[in-house]
Design an enzyme around this catalytic site. Sequence first.
Site, PDB file in Angstrom:
ATOM      1  N   CYS A  94     -42.309  16.022   3.854  1.00 32.12           N
ATOM      2  CA  CYS A  94     -43.295  15.731   4.880  1.00 32.12           C
ATOM      3  C   CYS A  94     -44.505  14.930   4.399  1.00 32.12           C
ATOM      4  CB  CYS A  94     -43.706  17.021   5.564  1.00 32.12           C
ATOM      5  SG  CYS A  94     -44.389  16.747   7.205  1.00 32.12           S
ATOM      6  N   HIS A 193     -39.262  21.420   6.224  1.00 31.31           N
ATOM      7  CA  HIS A 193     -39.919  22.533   5.533  1.00 31.31           C
ATOM      8  C   HIS A 193     -39.027  23.768   5.713  1.00 31.31           C
ATOM      9  CE1 HIS A 193     -43.954  20.723   5.081  1.00 31.31           C
ATOM     10  NE2 HIS A 193     -43.856  20.283   6.305  1.00 31.31           N
TER      11      HIS A 193
HETATM   12  N1  GLN Z   1     -50.352  15.730   7.729  1.00 28.31           N
HETATM   13  C1  GLN Z   1     -49.102  15.116   8.000  1.00 28.31           C
HETATM   14  C2  GLN Z   1     -48.794  15.030   9.482  1.00 28.31           C
HETATM   15  O1  GLN Z   1     -49.345  15.695  10.233  1.00 28.31           O
HETATM   16  C3  GLN Z   1     -47.984  15.873   7.271  1.00 28.31           C
HETATM   17  C4  GLN Z   1     -47.848  17.289   7.757  1.00 28.31           C
HETATM   18  C5  GLN Z   1     -46.906  18.123   6.877  1.00 28.31           C
HETATM   19  O2  GLN Z   1     -46.750  17.925   5.680  1.00 28.31           O
HETATM   20  N2  GLN Z   1     -46.286  19.136   7.503  1.00 28.31           N
HETATM   21  O3  GLN Z   1     -47.972  14.296   9.885  1.00 28.31           O
END
Ligand code: GLN
Length: 253
Positions: A94, A193
């Site tokens: 992510c 995740h």
């Molecule tokens: N901050 C990034 C987004 O919102 C990644 C979020 C994350 O790693 N879950 O897209």
Amino acid sequence: MKLRLAYLYPRHLNLYGDRGNVLCLAARCHWRRITFDVTELGPGDRFEPAAYDLAFLGGGPDRGQTQVAEDLLRGKGPALRDAVEAGLPLLAVCGAYQLLGHCYRPAEGPELPGLGLFDAYTEHPGPGAARCIGNLVADWNGTTLVGFENHGGRTFLAPGATPLARVRRGHGNNGRDGTEGAVYRNAFGTYLHGSLLPKNPALADHLLGLALARAGAPELLTPLDDALELRAQTAAAGLALENRRRFPWSDQM
Ligand code: GLN
């Protein structure tokens, strides 16, 4: 035999059990009597490519990404890019996946330049836009990947860039083109995740297999009994697909 993993930014990038990916790789080595060394590297720490057989980076909120972006780009970046060009197996989840593309444009604040390992860019559609949240099921290498996604950014791969998987349920890269993640050489980017690897043993072993092959010991990737892992995968996928059947709008943003 020993495998050495570089765990980048564990204090800034670790959401939804991402650290569990490191624990999973360690366990799958332990069960094969392979020593597994983990080195945690934060901002300011040097990344020595020759010291590692694998690298892992987790996801994080915009704030965490902002705190590591400069170090990733100018500190560790050049050596990490060389290592990936040379075939280092790497998994980025992510927020880290986004920073390994060309850039991440958050809903608010300045654009974060990325390392450009993945031929892709990420942008948040703007404050108030719906996030891509939920269980994600995708097809990879003739098998299934399951996990949980929560991201505001939408990632777009350049023509010719290779996605990691095809979405069966969920949003993936951008909720539009059906792609999930990206692959460049032995580097894998994903929005999954959960943590990802415990419920997806085939991908965990794919990463370990690449590292063992580079270390000249592919034969050490002996089969494991993954009945429990695959039951967890089937249950998670079943839940996600059941949700889709009952709430078809749940995939729409
Ligand atoms: N901050 C990034 C987004 O919102 C990644 C979020 C994350 O790693 N879950 O897209």
